[in-house]
Structure formats: C-alpha cells, structure tokens
Design a protein around this motif. Structure first.
Motif, PDB file in Angstrom:
ATOM      1  N   SER A 281       0.871  -1.384   0.019  1.00  0.00           N
ATOM      2  CA  SER A 281       0.052   0.011  -0.106  1.00  0.00           C
ATOM      3  C   SER A 281       0.833   1.373   0.059  1.00  0.00           C
ATOM      4  O   SER A 281       1.954   1.198   0.255  1.00  0.00           O
ATOM      5  CB  SER A 281      -0.884  -0.060   1.176  1.00  0.00           C
ATOM      6  N   TYR A 282       0.329   2.401  -0.316  1.00  0.00           N
ATOM      7  CA  TYR A 282       0.969   3.596  -0.540  1.00  0.00           C
ATOM      8  C   TYR A 282       1.498   3.894   0.827  1.00  0.00           C
ATOM      9  O   TYR A 282       2.770   4.338   1.286  1.00  0.00           O
ATOM     10  CB  TYR A 282       0.289   4.756  -0.805  1.00  0.00           C
ATOM     11  N   GLN A 283       0.841   3.804   2.150  1.00  0.00           N
ATOM     12  CA  GLN A 283       1.316   4.275   3.429  1.00  0.00           C
ATOM     13  C   GLN A 283       2.332   3.148   3.830  1.00  0.00           C
ATOM     14  O   GLN A 283       3.312   3.627   4.614  1.00  0.00           O
ATOM     15  CB  GLN A 283       0.092   4.278   4.223  1.00  0.00           C
ATOM     16  N   GLN A 284       2.146   2.001   3.809  1.00  0.00           N
ATOM     17  CA  GLN A 284       3.124   0.912   4.119  1.00  0.00           C
ATOM     18  C   GLN A 284       4.671   1.531   3.137  1.00  0.00           C
ATOM     19  O   GLN A 284       5.640   1.345   3.725  1.00  0.00           O
ATOM     20  CB  GLN A 284       2.980  -0.414   3.699  1.00  0.00           C
ATOM     21  N   LEU A 285       4.529   1.479   1.973  1.00  0.00           N
ATOM     22  CA  LEU A 285       5.872   2.141   1.030  1.00  0.00           C
ATOM     23  C   LEU A 285       6.370   3.282   1.914  1.00  0.00           C
ATOM     24  O   LEU A 285       7.623   3.215   2.066  1.00  0.00           O
ATOM     25  CB  LEU A 285       5.432   2.164  -0.242  1.00  0.00           C
ATOM     26  N   LEU A 286       5.611   4.236   1.988  1.00  0.00           N
ATOM     27  CA  LEU A 286       6.073   5.558   2.670  1.00  0.00           C
ATOM     28  C   LEU A 286       6.594   5.087   4.186  1.00  0.00           C
ATOM     29  O   LEU A 286       7.891   5.775   4.161  1.00  0.00           O
ATOM     30  CB  LEU A 286       4.896   6.497   3.039  1.00  0.00           C
TER      31      LEU A 286
END
Length: 343
Positions: A281-286
């Motif tokens: 997910s975007y938040q996980q990658l961030l």
C-alpha cells in the motif's frame, strides 16, 4: 553496500548509449570495427537509437576499451569525449530540464532508459546532495571504467548549463591510483577512494537554479516519448517505482499521493488497487522508505535528528521521533548510540 537486485544475464542497456561510447572511443584513436568484434556486437544492433543490447556485451566493450587504452584511466577519457546528444531522449531530457533538481528527478525516473547496469539514488547530507550510483557487478574492472565514464560525463554535461556548477566531493570504490592528476582535472573537488559506493556531491544551493537550455515544451514531448520507451522495458514493479519517487520527494516535504499518482499516469484509486495487487500500500511503502532512510541517516553522526526529520518530510521533529520509536522501540538517539557501539 547494497547492490541492485538485477540479474546481469538479463539486464540490457541503450543502443544509443553504446553507440556514443563507440564514437568516443573512435575519437581517441581506437578501431570501431575491432571494438564491435571483440564485444560480439554488430552495427545493425545499434542502428535504432531506442533499441537495447545486453549489458554483458557492453561490459565486454568497456573491458576491451580499457585494455586498448592501457596505462591511462580509460573511463575518464571516454567520459570527457562523450556527446550529450548521443544519449537520445535521456540526454536531451537532462539538458532541457528547467532546473538541476528537475534534471535529477528525470535521472531517477528514466535511468533504466540508459541502462540497467546500476541504480542512481539521492542522499542529502547537510549542504551537499550526493548522487550515488550502485553498480551491478561492482567488482569487475569493466564496471570501474564504465562508472568513471558516467561520472565524468555528468560533470561535462552540467558545467555549461549552470553558471556556478561545481562538485563538493567525489567518491570511488577502487583504491587511489598513483597519479591523481586526471581525477583532479576532471572533478576539481575533494576525492575519496576505497569508498563503499560511487558518488558525486552537488551543492544543494544549485538545485533550484535554472538551466541554460531549459525548454518546457520540448520537455513535455520528451517525457511522453520517455514514458513510452519505459513502458516497453521488462516491467519493474509499481512498488519499486513508488519507492524511487518517494525517496526523491521526501526531502521536499510530505509527499503528495495525488501528485505521485499523476507522475505515474495513474488515478489515486488505480494506484492503491495495483499496489494492493502487489501486496502493498502507499502508506506502507512511505513508512518503509522513511524507516530505511532514517536508519541510514542516523548511522551518519554528522546529521542531527531534527535535520533527519526534515529530510524525511516531517513538518515537526516530534512526529518523526514518535514514528521512529514505533518502528524500532528506540528513540533516534538510542538507535544512533547502539550503532556507534557496534562499530
């Protein structure tokens, strides 16, 4: 040092770049036909500037050039003789960028168009921004020649585009040669040898200065062409592309998910769906990108924790401190002390 997870047997490089190397070698007096034969290449493979050739074939070309120019630093000679226009779309993209910062973003976004022989990344460090190159097969002599040519070419490309372009430092993985005159002449900055990577240090103050050949209409056309070429390459995971963009954007503040999706020519919903298909997910990658960068920065004793918070895109240091404790169970200071104790 982390090396790129690219299998050299399947990696490819630009035919246009290989053609440029051959032209440079010919200008230095080497026989083009002999170089092609020694590297197992045929002229027909290089006719289309957008074509690809195997990385291993180009590595053999670099090895042959090194052998035939024995006794000199072949990479620095080739780099000085390379012409930007022969790099096809990527060379013109760099030259027509509005600022140095935009040119660096283009390097990160489109580096695979030049070749898959390594990965560029940006590492801020005080007033310096390090442009780091992690090469595939770093132990090979041909890699040393190839990377030195790229470093020298970057210097010669950018010098006429900025009024006060200069380097703050340069790092090399190999041991210091007996004669440093050519290195000093090319880079004109402090030199570090036997380093863990290849890198050149740029003044952060130059990032937003306009480039002499900036051309926004041309940029738009070139980016469209570059995106089309990128799409033809063997697919790189969307997660890897998002991480690359996040790493480039964090030092400028909290990344904008909508803008990042736009850069990838996706809607936010499509971005989230495709990342979910890859188990991410975007938040996980961030979060993962911030954590990895935070740990790397904290191993550098010269960066204060408050500076690191800014480099990671946090508006308040306290938010970074809380996040880091959630990731590791330690404060940034405790983590830094633990790393220093292990050295």
């Amino acid at each position: 040092m982390r090396t790129p997870s690219v299998d050299p047997r399947h990696a490819s490089v630009s035919a246009s770049l290989t053609q440029a190397v051959l032209h440079a070698a010919s200008r230095l007096g080497l026989d083009r036909a002999g170089l092609l034969a020694a590297s197992g290449l045929d002229t027909s493979q290089l006719d289309n500037p957008d074509a690809r050739i195997p990385l291993l074939a180009q590595q053999q070309l670099w090895a042959t050039i090194e052998q035939q120019l024995g006794g000199v630093e072949a990479g620095l000679l080739i780099g000085a003789a390379l012409a930007p226009g022969q790099f096809s779309v990527l060379g013109y993209l760099l030259q027509s960028s509005p600022t140095l910062s935009a040119a660096l973003q283009a390097v990160q976004r489109y580096q695979r168009l030049a070749g898959e022989g390594g990965e560029f990344s940006l590492q801020p460090e005080g007033e310096c921004l390090w442009l780091v190159y992690r090469a595939v097969q770093p132990e090979q002599a041909a890699t040393r020649t190839r990377v030195l040519a790229l470093m020298a070419f970057w210097q010669s490309l950018m010098t006429p585009l900025l009024a006060d372009f200069h380097l703050l430092g340069a790092r090399f993985m190999h041991a210091a040669p007996d004669d440093l005159d050519r290195y000093t002449q090319v880079f004109n900055c402090s030199l570090q040898f036997a380093a863990s990577d290849y890198a050149i240090g740029l003044p952060q103050a130059l990032l937003e200065q306009p480039l002499a050949q900036a051309n926004l209409p041309l940029q738009k056309l070139l980016r469209e062409h570059a995106e089309a070429l990128l799409a033809r390459l063997p697919s790189e995971s969307l997660s890897a592309r998002v991480v690359s963009l996040l790493s480039a954007q964090l030092s400028q503040g909290e990344p904008d998910r909508s803008q990042l999706a736009q850069t990838l020519h996706l809607s936010e919903r499509t971005l989230q769906r495709r990342l979910a298909d890859e188990g991410s997910s975007y938040q996980q990658l961030l979060n993962d990108t911030r954590r990895q960068l935070a740990e790397r920065y904290l191993r550098d004793a010269q960066l204060a924790a408050t500076e690191i918070a800014l480099l990671l895109g946090y508006s308040e240091p306290s938010v970074f401190f809380r996040a880091f404790r959630q990731w590791t169970g330690l404060t940034p200071g405790e983590y830094r002390a633990s790393q220093q104790a292990q050295e």
